[in-house]
Scaffold this motif. Sequence first.
Motif, PDB file in Angstrom:
ATOM      1  N   GLY A 145       0.803  -1.223   0.000  1.00 52.87           N
ATOM      2  CA  GLY A 145       0.000   0.000   0.000  1.00 52.87           C
ATOM      3  C   GLY A 145       0.826   1.258   0.000  1.00 52.87           C
ATOM      4  N   ILE A 146       1.907   1.289   0.779  1.00 53.73           N
ATOM      5  CA  ILE A 146       2.700   2.508   0.865  1.00 53.73           C
ATOM      6  C   ILE A 146       3.447   2.787  -0.435  1.00 53.73           C
ATOM      7  CG2 ILE A 146       4.802   1.462   1.796  1.00 53.73           C
ATOM      8  CD1 ILE A 146       5.083   3.868   3.621  1.00 53.73           C
ATOM      9  N   VAL A 147       3.697   1.732  -1.221  1.00 59.28           N
ATOM     10  CA  VAL A 147       4.463   1.893  -2.465  1.00 59.28           C
ATOM     11  C   VAL A 147       3.567   2.045  -3.690  1.00 59.28           C
ATOM     12  CG1 VAL A 147       6.259   0.855  -3.923  1.00 59.28           C
ATOM     13  CG2 VAL A 147       6.301   0.470  -1.464  1.00 59.28           C
ATOM     14  N   ILE A 148       2.352   1.559  -3.637  1.00 54.57           N
ATOM     15  CA  ILE A 148       1.583   1.353  -4.861  1.00 54.57           C
ATOM     16  C   ILE A 148       1.308   2.639  -5.639  1.00 54.57           C
ATOM     17  CG2 ILE A 148      -0.775   1.543  -3.910  1.00 54.57           C
ATOM     18  CD1 ILE A 148      -1.397  -1.026  -5.600  1.00 54.57           C
ATOM     19  N   SER A 149       1.345   3.791  -4.983  1.00 50.35           N
ATOM     20  CA  SER A 149       1.154   5.043  -5.719  1.00 50.35           C
ATOM     21  C   SER A 149       2.259   5.262  -6.744  1.00 50.35           C
ATOM     22  CB  SER A 149       1.118   6.239  -4.764  1.00 50.35           C
ATOM     23  OG  SER A 149       2.397   6.493  -4.228  1.00 50.35           O
ATOM     24  N   GLY A 150       3.428   4.598  -6.532  1.00 48.36           N
ATOM     25  CA  GLY A 150       4.500   4.694  -7.522  1.00 48.36           C
ATOM     26  C   GLY A 150       4.097   4.162  -8.874  1.00 48.36           C
ATOM     27  N   ASN A 151       3.118   3.244  -8.901  1.00 48.69           N
ATOM     28  CA  ASN A 151       2.577   2.765 -10.178  1.00 48.69           C
ATOM     29  C   ASN A 151       1.653   3.794 -10.810  1.00 48.69           C
ATOM     30  OD1 ASN A 151       2.969  -0.480 -10.688  1.00 48.69           O
ATOM     31  ND2 ASN A 151       3.161   0.069  -8.534  1.00 48.69           N
ATOM     32  N   TYR A 152       0.987   4.578  -9.973  1.00 47.66           N
ATOM     33  CA  TYR A 152      -0.007   5.532 -10.461  1.00 47.66           C
ATOM     34  C   TYR A 152       0.581   6.901 -10.797  1.00 47.66           C
ATOM     35  CZ  TYR A 152      -3.987   2.566  -9.206  1.00 47.66           C
ATOM     36  OH  TYR A 152      -4.915   1.547  -9.146  1.00 47.66           O
ATOM     37  N   PHE A 153       1.783   7.186 -10.277  1.00 52.02           N
ATOM     38  CA  PHE A 153       2.280   8.561 -10.373  1.00 52.02           C
ATOM     39  C   PHE A 153       3.755   8.613 -10.001  1.00 52.02           C
ATOM     40  CE2 PHE A 153       3.206  12.458  -7.889  1.00 52.02           C
ATOM     41  CZ  PHE A 153       2.990  13.429  -8.862  1.00 52.02           C
ATOM     42  N   GLY A 154       4.579   9.314 -10.809  1.00 51.88           N
ATOM     43  CA  GLY A 154       5.961   9.610 -10.438  1.00 51.88           C
ATOM     44  C   GLY A 154       7.015   8.939 -11.284  1.00 51.88           C
ATOM     45  N   GLN A 200       3.902  12.098 -24.424  1.00 49.63           N
ATOM     46  CA  GLN A 200       2.782  12.540 -23.604  1.00 49.63           C
ATOM     47  C   GLN A 200       2.906  12.048 -22.167  1.00 49.63           C
ATOM     48  OE1 GLN A 200      -1.004  11.335 -25.180  1.00 49.63           O
ATOM     49  NE2 GLN A 200      -2.196  12.591 -23.770  1.00 49.63           N
ATOM     50  N   LEU A 201       3.402  10.824 -22.009  1.00 54.66           N
ATOM     51  CA  LEU A 201       3.423  10.210 -20.689  1.00 54.66           C
ATOM     52  C   LEU A 201       4.500  10.804 -19.789  1.00 54.66           C
ATOM     53  CD1 LEU A 201       1.683   7.898 -19.497  1.00 54.66           C
ATOM     54  CD2 LEU A 201       3.620   6.367 -19.915  1.00 54.66           C
ATOM     55  N   SER A 202       5.612  11.267 -20.362  1.00 53.28           N
ATOM     56  CA  SER A 202       6.759  11.687 -19.560  1.00 53.28           C
ATOM     57  C   SER A 202       6.490  12.922 -18.715  1.00 53.28           C
ATOM     58  CB  SER A 202       7.972  11.941 -20.462  1.00 53.28           C
ATOM     59  OG  SER A 202       7.714  13.007 -21.364  1.00 53.28           O
ATOM     60  N   THR A 203       5.454  13.684 -19.063  1.00 54.58           N
ATOM     61  CA  THR A 203       5.146  14.898 -18.291  1.00 54.58           C
ATOM     62  C   THR A 203       3.787  14.817 -17.595  1.00 54.58           C
ATOM     63  OG1 THR A 203       4.197  15.928 -20.272  1.00 54.58           O
ATOM     64  CG2 THR A 203       6.525  16.359 -19.821  1.00 54.58           C
ATOM     65  N   ALA A 204       3.117  13.671 -17.682  1.00 60.47           N
ATOM     66  CA  ALA A 204       1.754  13.552 -17.155  1.00 60.47           C
ATOM     67  C   ALA A 204       1.758  13.432 -15.635  1.00 60.47           C
ATOM     68  CB  ALA A 204       1.054  12.345 -17.765  1.00 60.47           C
ATOM     69  N   SER A 205       0.893  14.199 -14.983  1.00 62.31           N
ATOM     70  CA  SER A 205       0.717  14.066 -13.535  1.00 62.31           C
ATOM     71  C   SER A 205      -0.228  12.927 -13.184  1.00 62.31           C
ATOM     72  CB  SER A 205       0.167  15.378 -12.952  1.00 62.31           C
ATOM     73  OG  SER A 205       1.099  16.421 -13.106  1.00 62.31           O
ATOM     74  N   ASP A 206      -0.932  12.407 -14.178  1.00 64.11           N
ATOM     75  CA  ASP A 206      -1.847  11.284 -13.986  1.00 64.11           C
ATOM     76  C   ASP A 206      -1.593  10.259 -15.098  1.00 64.11           C
ATOM     77  OD1 ASP A 206      -2.658  12.985 -15.954  1.00 64.11           O
ATOM     78  OD2 ASP A 206      -4.772  13.011 -15.390  1.00 64.11           O
ATOM     79  N   PRO A 207      -0.438   9.569 -15.057  1.00 66.44           N
ATOM     80  CA  PRO A 207       0.006   8.762 -16.202  1.00 66.44           C
ATOM     81  C   PRO A 207      -0.913   7.616 -16.595  1.00 66.44           C
ATOM     82  CG  PRO A 207       1.395   8.374 -14.279  1.00 66.44           C
ATOM     83  CD  PRO A 207       0.545   9.556 -13.963  1.00 66.44           C
TER      84      PRO A 207
END
Length: 458
Positions: free
Chosen positions: A22-31, A253-260
């Motif tokens: 859970g603490i890591v999974i946002s890395g898949n969604y953003f960053g 497009q993906l390299s600058t997306a805040s919501d990839p």
Amino acid sequence: MSNQLELKKTLSAFHLWVIGVGIVISGNYFGWNFGLAASGYIGMLIAIGVMAVMYLFMCFGISELSTALPYAGGPYSFARRAMGPFAGFLTGIGVILEYFIAAPVVAIGIGAYINFLFPTINPILAAAFMYLFFMIVHIIGVKEYASLETILVFIALGLIVLMYFVGLPQISMENLFGAEGTPLIPGGIEGIWAALPYAMWLFLAIEMLPMLSEECRDAKRDMPKGILSGIVTLLILSVLTTTVAIGLSGIDQLSTASDPLPTAVAATFGNTYWLAQILASIGLVGLIASFSGVILAYSRQIFALSRAGYLPAFLSHLHPTRRTPYAAIILPGIIGLLLVVLFNPNDLILISTFGALVSYISMNLSVIILRKKEPDLVRPYKTPLYPFIPIVSLVLAVIALFASFFANLTFFWVSISVFGVAIIYYFAWAKNHINVNAPEEQFSQESRQHPANVELQK
């Protein structure tokens, strides 16, 4: 140690897996996508592979350390035992920097996803609401948090897997490898190196689990299970997420997306496609799961350093009935919200990963030093293929530490400056206020007097 400074024991191996993922999974969604411009798909895969080896090997080491030294200090307590109070303090500062900065990064991502759905909602207000809500949850208690985190993690994982099923048949080889004549790795070796901090974002924070050792029902049995099952889950997700997302939308497009992820799906299916909308809405769950986890992480490290006297004593105050470190939750949350207003997430990521890598170097060194210094220390779990595994992880962490040179030299020096200030603070104040009755300090003192006496751990 006074009962007034003891955390409540409620967590199982399953809870640890949930919190770790859970603490890591946002890395898949953003960053992670911010490194794509320099690395391309192949370069990013190489960067992910290098960081995956570093994290997997480090997880073997921290599984050993967390069963031998099951304290809330986690990385700080490992370094304190192996290398003394100064090294322990700097390691703790690295951990605090990692999670304290990660919180506003994820909060910015939450705001971006909300803005994708509801352009009229101010993303800063959304971040402020998240901070307030999860500060309250963590003050209520870690078991309550773990129950909520379980729901969030399974929803977030389910959505990512759904994206794999929908997206894999539609990925374009040209999006992944570029048109004919396009370099596979736009920035070459330097591009891969610059991508390392962003590849770390797919794994960063799994190492916080040892900080929950004091809150485990049976740390010696459950900690290795939770850590290793968590990192294996994240290794699988890292390859699939990057491949599907890049394959659907390409690099530009993906390299600058805040919501990839919604961006990737929308690039192939359109903004109104149901999965793009679901990922932008329910996909918030993944970011929220990580956001709540990083609050847990920085609060435990701040609590441990305060309890040991390195930080002001009020930061280790516990709620009288919930037994949670409320001051270590609230004050950093207020400061973190200010960072949301002042900085861009791609710059903050570099500071967070720098702090993390300092602690990784220290933890790998601690595995090696304690094996030599205290061979008779009770180790319910031992790192396999020792010393090869901790040495490889150590070398890769040192290499990754200097990746910020290529990503943003200014923020590399900002990170160095933070540690410079911390060193001055240590010798001017903290060194003279160490609490020898804190468990990490007490155990380190007794180990020097009686090296074979390890009964205090039990």
